[in-house]
Design an enzyme around this catalytic site. Structure first.
Site, PDB file in Angstrom:
ATOM      1  N   GLY A  36      33.139 -10.502  -3.964  1.00 37.74           N
ATOM      2  CA  GLY A  36      33.509 -11.865  -4.353  1.00 37.74           C
ATOM      3  C   GLY A  36      34.527 -11.843  -5.483  1.00 37.74           C
ATOM      4  N   HIS A  37      34.221 -11.041  -6.509  1.00 35.82           N
ATOM      5  CA  HIS A  37      35.176 -10.895  -7.617  1.00 35.82           C
ATOM      6  C   HIS A  37      36.502 -10.343  -7.093  1.00 35.82           C
ATOM      7  CE1 HIS A  37      31.288 -10.237  -9.982  1.00 35.82           C
ATOM      8  NE2 HIS A  37      31.830 -11.240 -10.610  1.00 35.82           N
TER       9      HIS A  37
END
Ligand code: AMP
Length: 290
Positions: A36-37
């Site tokens: 996600g990051h």
């Protein structure tokens, strides 16, 4: 990779990039980086001349009894992940430089921080806005990237940057999910394999609400669909499930404009959050949303 720990050094580098006419993107994180990051990093790298990731586990945004001490700190692995994403600069300040003795200033956004997560995490958003303001003042980005996974945080930060005229473009990024539908989160690491499998109940609750919302604009019916899914999972302890206006975050009785289903659920040792778009019946769901 350039690793900067002092605000003065980071700001000097940013000012140099500004003088050279280079655009800067900032991705603020607390580390323990996952896919996600990484999606935020990749966008910053693609859209800006210089991408800066910040890694800082901000004590101000954790309440008493929360997981500040146990929050996963995975510095070496994070650097490898950043290198893979093409991020060349990391700003990783220490508590001593962020909050020196005598630190007494905070930034607070009213209204948007009254409901949802704020009820069970008093002071959390004041900690978030204060640290993000400090990071923006040091890194001086043209764009800053935030995930829709933390939907209330995104709304609060947009409000802050607009209200204070910071001139930073806040770029929202869609929630990155595991194939099961579970939203990626550093806190998923607290879950056993069994709990992780069951945590998919959050995204299933959102999907159930969205499918009812295709037929009715009544919030009670939409929320009932989400709650029914959650009630069927014995490990799920619901903190809240709410249907709110997508911009003001005010609870809605009818979906007449874009809304958001937001929820926080405890599964085992982890408090997990997720959210998804809910549109008035008949609206096509934008591709890639959620
Ligand atoms: P954190 O390290 O949890 O503070 O997150 C840093 C940034 O990454 C925040 O803007 C989050 O909203 C974003 N983020 C966290 N998880 C996800 C995810 N699954 N998909 C997209 N963005 C995310």
């Amino acid at each position: 990779m350039g690793i900067l720990r002092q605000p003065d050094g980071m700001r000097a580098l940013s000012r140099q990039w500004w003088r050279e006419g280079r655009t800067l993107g900032l991705v603020p994180t607390m580390g323990n980086l996952h896919e996600g990051h990484l999606s935020l990093m990749r966008s910053a790298v693609a859209e800006c001349d210089e991408a800066v990731a910040s890694i800082y586990v901000n004590p101000l945004q954790f309440g008493a009894g929360e997981d500040f001490d146990g929050y996963p700190r995975t510095w070496e692995a994070d650097l490898a992940t950043l290198a893979e994403a093409g991020v060349a600069t990391v700003f990783a300040p220490t508590d001593a430089v962020m909050y020196p003795p005598g630190f007494a200033t905070s930034v607070e956004v009213a209204g948007l921080t009254d409901g949802l997560c704020a009820r069970s995490r008093p002071g959390h958003f004041r900690g978030v806005t204060t640290v993000v303001m400090k990071l923006l003042c040091v890194v001086l980005p043209h764009r800053a990237y935030f995930g829709e996974k933390d939907y209330q945080q995104l709304a609060v930060i947009r409000r802050m940057t607009d209200d204070l005229g910071l001139g930073v473009q806040i770029v929202p990024m869609p929630t990155w999910r595991e194939p099961s539908g579970l939203a990626m989160s550093s806190r998923n690491g607290y879950l056993s394999d069994d709990e992780r499998a069951r945590a998919v109940v959050l995204s299933r609750a959102i999907a159930a609400a969205q499918s009812v919302a295709a037929e009715t604009d009544q919030a009670a019916a939409i929320l009932a669909a989400a709650n029914e899914v959650l009630a069927a999972e014995p490990l799920a302890r619901v903190d809240y499930v709410e249907l709110v206006d997508a911009e003001t975050l005010e609870p809605l009785e009818r979906v007449e404009r874009p809304a958001r289903l937001c929820l926080a659920v405890h599964i085992g040792p982890a408090r997990l959050i997720d959210n998804g778009p809910v549109l008035p019946p008949g609206s096509p769901l934008p591709l890639g949303e959620g």
